[in-house]
Design a protein around this motif. Structure first.
Motif, PDB file in Angstrom:
ATOM      1  N   GLN A  28      47.590 -38.575 -49.214  1.00 11.89           N
ATOM      2  CA  GLN A  28      47.138 -39.104 -50.680  1.00 11.89           C
ATOM      3  C   GLN A  28      46.846 -37.935 -51.703  1.00 11.89           C
ATOM      4  O   GLN A  28      46.750 -37.957 -52.739  1.00 11.89           O
ATOM      5  N   ASP A  29      46.111 -36.849 -50.768  1.00  8.29           N
ATOM      6  CA  ASP A  29      45.431 -35.776 -51.475  1.00  8.29           C
ATOM      7  C   ASP A  29      46.471 -35.149 -52.068  1.00  8.29           C
ATOM      8  O   ASP A  29      46.388 -34.311 -53.311  1.00  8.29           O
ATOM      9  N   ASP A  30      47.674 -35.032 -51.486  1.00  7.98           N
ATOM     10  CA  ASP A  30      48.866 -34.164 -52.203  1.00  7.98           C
ATOM     11  C   ASP A  30      49.403 -35.102 -53.326  1.00  7.98           C
ATOM     12  O   ASP A  30      49.940 -34.531 -54.213  1.00  7.98           O
ATOM     13  N   ASN A  31      49.667 -36.255 -52.930  1.00  7.90           N
ATOM     14  CA  ASN A  31      50.286 -37.370 -54.093  1.00  7.90           C
ATOM     15  C   ASN A  31      49.844 -38.724 -53.758  1.00  7.90           C
ATOM     16  O   ASN A  31      49.872 -39.188 -52.897  1.00  7.90           O
ATOM     17  N   PRO A  32      49.230 -39.039 -54.620  1.00 12.65           N
ATOM     18  CA  PRO A  32      48.381 -40.432 -54.718  1.00 12.65           C
ATOM     19  C   PRO A  32      49.384 -41.446 -54.571  1.00 12.65           C
ATOM     20  O   PRO A  32      48.742 -42.655 -54.515  1.00 12.65           O
ATOM     21  N   ALA A  33      50.431 -41.314 -54.963  1.00 15.75           N
ATOM     22  CA  ALA A  33      51.570 -42.345 -54.818  1.00 15.75           C
ATOM     23  C   ALA A  33      52.216 -42.742 -53.233  1.00 15.75           C
ATOM     24  O   ALA A  33      53.046 -43.501 -53.367  1.00 15.75           O
ATOM     25  N   ARG A  34      51.680 -42.190 -52.356  1.00 13.88           N
ATOM     26  CA  ARG A  34      52.347 -41.885 -50.922  1.00 13.88           C
ATOM     27  C   ARG A  34      52.171 -43.605 -50.538  1.00 13.88           C
ATOM     28  O   ARG A  34      52.986 -43.752 -49.751  1.00 13.88           O
ATOM     29  N   GLU A  35      51.016 -44.220 -50.817  1.00 14.00           N
ATOM     30  CA  GLU A  35      50.806 -45.509 -49.941  1.00 14.00           C
ATOM     31  C   GLU A  35      51.709 -46.463 -50.524  1.00 14.00           C
ATOM     32  O   GLU A  35      52.639 -47.200 -49.718  1.00 14.00           O
ATOM     33  N   ARG A  36      52.192 -46.412 -51.892  1.00 17.85           N
ATOM     34  CA  ARG A  36      53.218 -47.307 -52.462  1.00 17.85           C
ATOM     35  C   ARG A  36      54.435 -46.928 -51.948  1.00 17.85           C
ATOM     36  O   ARG A  36      55.575 -47.728 -51.816  1.00 17.85           O
ATOM     37  N   THR A  37      54.859 -45.643 -51.972  1.00 14.36           N
ATOM     38  CA  THR A  37      56.113 -45.246 -51.616  1.00 14.36           C
ATOM     39  C   THR A  37      56.505 -45.790 -49.880  1.00 14.36           C
ATOM     40  O   THR A  37      57.456 -46.173 -49.758  1.00 14.36           O
ATOM     41  N   ILE A  38      55.332 -45.668 -49.172  1.00 12.78           N
ATOM     42  CA  ILE A  38      55.663 -46.126 -47.829  1.00 12.78           C
ATOM     43  C   ILE A  38      55.871 -47.710 -47.634  1.00 12.78           C
ATOM     44  O   ILE A  38      56.826 -48.196 -46.938  1.00 12.78           O
ATOM     45  N   VAL A  39      55.131 -48.248 -48.644  1.00 10.31           N
ATOM     46  CA  VAL A  39      55.472 -49.700 -48.326  1.00 10.31           C
ATOM     47  C   VAL A  39      56.516 -50.181 -49.166  1.00 10.31           C
ATOM     48  O   VAL A  39      57.399 -51.033 -48.845  1.00 10.31           O
ATOM     49  N   ARG A  40      57.016 -49.611 -50.118  1.00 10.20           N
ATOM     50  CA  ARG A  40      58.212 -49.835 -50.792  1.00 10.20           C
ATOM     51  C   ARG A  40      59.445 -49.561 -49.929  1.00 10.20           C
ATOM     52  O   ARG A  40      60.517 -50.199 -50.304  1.00 10.20           O
ATOM     53  N   THR A  41      59.289 -48.412 -49.295  1.00  9.68           N
ATOM     54  CA  THR A  41      60.309 -48.232 -48.192  1.00  9.68           C
ATOM     55  C   THR A  41      60.474 -49.271 -47.038  1.00  9.68           C
ATOM     56  O   THR A  41      61.432 -49.687 -46.730  1.00  9.68           O
ATOM     57  N   ALA A  42      59.245 -49.697 -46.686  1.00  9.56           N
ATOM     58  CA  ALA A  42      59.210 -50.667 -45.735  1.00  9.56           C
ATOM     59  C   ALA A  42      59.972 -52.092 -46.337  1.00  9.56           C
ATOM     60  O   ALA A  42      60.324 -52.958 -45.507  1.00  9.56           O
ATOM     61  N   GLU A  43      59.533 -52.133 -47.453  1.00  9.98           N
ATOM     62  CA  GLU A  43      59.925 -53.505 -47.989  1.00  9.98           C
ATOM     63  C   GLU A  43      61.503 -53.915 -48.010  1.00  9.98           C
ATOM     64  O   GLU A  43      62.154 -54.888 -47.954  1.00  9.98           O
ATOM     65  N   LYS A  44      62.350 -52.543 -47.736  1.00  8.65           N
ATOM     66  CA  LYS A  44      63.815 -52.689 -47.791  1.00  8.65           C
ATOM     67  C   LYS A  44      64.189 -53.287 -46.210  1.00  8.65           C
ATOM     68  O   LYS A  44      65.438 -53.565 -46.064  1.00  8.65           O
ATOM     69  N   LEU A  45      63.349 -53.576 -45.241  1.00  2.00           N
ATOM     70  CA  LEU A  45      63.583 -54.030 -44.113  1.00  2.00           C
ATOM     71  C   LEU A  45      63.872 -55.533 -44.148  1.00  2.00           C
ATOM     72  O   LEU A  45      63.136 -55.930 -44.947  1.00  2.00           O
TER      73      LEU A  45
END
Length: 469
Positions: A322-339
């Motif tokens: 998150q310190d490097d890119n605060p959008a990481r949490e949403r990116t992780i969840v959006r990736t998991a949504e594809k399952l």
């Protein structure tokens, strides 16, 4: 679902000193340099205006998210909540909703938004001439986990009093408050639940397993409250920040097969379905809303956790991302949504279809009957659906009591929660909550009946072959 109702309010999910800020969903940081920049552009008028409503900010106020004012930011979050509720049929007029409250920003915002929905429904009901549709009921549940943390009795009393004041302030609309110690789920008759729970926790040597086991006991406590008081849905404050951490930790624990079940809006594998209306919100956003609206949260003493547990290590890892890119949490969840989700990650269409707006019905639960009818077998401890290999291992084991319990566990729980020695395992199983032992007993009966049916079919086939010869 392996997580409990306090999902957004765990210590590893709250980062009050760092609100993040990037891309489209993450709140911008408040800083002295930002305030000066805002004041400099105020003379122009264009840059100082709200990016949504176009109004200029009042003196001493700041743009909250992507140039939005506080009012538009609040509407933005409530819009996410309302869209999740309406699209997934989370709340219908005939429902009785139980909100899991832990005192953190996630559960506090969930309680506030559910209250506002109920308030608007009451106003519409009062204005309606026919008053044909009822207004859904709301209750609040708080699970007392003080047994696993050091909280003095006077402080615990003040916490309960504060919770009662928060719930009583949500008017109109009566809301029952249920406060239940987590050890109550382990009590059996005259047996002391505290003693039984302590013996259970002392039997779990793995730090990660102990944390996960407490989370499961918490959701069992919420389910017990809901079943005993006739609630039809359980609302939890899990958000993207919590789910992102769960996605990584579940992958590390080897729970990839069951992961899709835990990242959806609806989880109907429980007797009382669990819904996540704040799934698309971030912890930083919810914390900021609590500050802007003056929503009181509770600073509870967190349960002791090991810095070497998988959950803690993953939390630290996500925080650094998150310190490097605060959008990481949403990116992780959006990736998991594809399952691909499981059949229990949606409600039955015939039951809830009539309460959905007609413009949304075409998007609601268009699944084949064959897909929804498939029965899943769940882990005794974390309720994760078992994979084919785990089911094969279950079928091959003997049906003693110990073998039945170990076979009904996923590989992750078997490794992290169950004691390795046979004597310790039997001791551990003797103190499990009655709801867990009953479920395993029912599963054993079903398996034995199924095995008898298979044997009868094989015998009939053999007789038929003998008659042909």
């Amino acid at each position: 679902m392996a997580s409990c109702g306090s999902a957004c309010d765990q210590s590893h999910c709250r980062r009050p000193d760092d609100s993040g800020g990037a891309e489209e969903d993450v709140p911008e940081r408040f800083s002295a340099s930002r305030d000066s920049d805002t004041s400099k552009t105020a003379g122009d008028g264009d840059l100082a205006r709200c990016s949504k409503c176009g109004e200029e900010p009042k003196a001493g106020t700041h743009r909250v998210l992507n140039g939005m004012c506080a009012s538009c930011f609040r509407s933005y979050l409530y819009g996410k909540f309302k869209l999740a509720v309406s699209t997934n049929a989370m709340i219908s007029p005939t429902d009785k909703i139980l909100v899991a409250f832990s005192g953190g920003p996630g559960s506090r915002v969930a309680l506030q938004f559910v209250h506002e929905m109920q308030k608007k429904s009451l106003e519409s009901w009062d204005a309606s001439k026919s008053q044909s549709l009822p207004v859904f009921g709301v209750g609040v549940a708080f699970v007392d986990e003080s047994i696993s943390s050091v909280i003095p009795s006077p402080e615990l009393g003040r916490i309960f009093k504060h919770i009662k004041l928060i719930v009583s302030s949500l008017v109109p609309g009566h809301k029952d408050l249920h406060i239940a110690p987590i050890e109550d789920v382990c009590s059996m008759g005259s047996d002391d639940g505290t003693t039984r729970l302590n013996k259970l926790l002392n039997s779990v040597s793995d730090a990660t397993g102990k944390e996960d086991f407490l989370d499961h006991l918490c959701i069992l406590s919420l389910q017990k409250i809901a079943l005993d008081n006739g609630y039809t849905k359980l609302v939890v404050g899990s958000c993207s920040s919590t789910i992102a951490r769960h996605v990584i930790s579940a992958t590390v624990k080897g729970q990839g097969y069951s992961l899709p079940a835990d990242v959806q809006y609806v989880d109907a594998r429980w007797e009382v379905p669990v819904v996540l209306p704040l799934r698309d919100c971030l912890t930083d956003e919810l914390s900021l809303l609590c500050q802007l609206d003056g929503l009181e949260t509770l600073q509870l003493s967190k349960r002791p956790s090991s810095s070497n547990s998988i959950n803690s290590l993953v939390s630290s890892f996500i925080s650094r991302l998150q310190d490097d890119n605060p959008a990481r949490e949403r990116t992780i969840v959006r990736t998991a949504e594809k399952l691909k989700p499981f059949g229990f990650n949606k409600f039955v269409e015939n039951k809830y279809h009539e309460f959905i707006p007609s413009r949304l019905r075409c998007k609601f639960q268009n699944t084949n009957n064959g897909e929804s009818d498939l029965a899943e077998v769940f882990c005794t401890f974390c309720m994760s659906p078992l994979s084919e290999s785990e089911l094969h291992d279950m079928h091959g084991k003997s049906q003693t009591l110990v073998d039945t319990f170990t076979a009904a566990c996923c590989q992750s729980c078997s490794f992290q929660i169950l004691p390795k020695e046979s004597e310790s395992l039997q001791h551990f199983l003797s103190f499990l909550p009655q709801s867990m032992t009953r479920k395993v007993a029912d599963s054993t009966l079903e398996q034995s009946l199924l095995r008898e049916m298979i044997d009868d079919c094989l015998l009939v086939d053999d007789d038929a072959d003998g008659d042909r010869t």
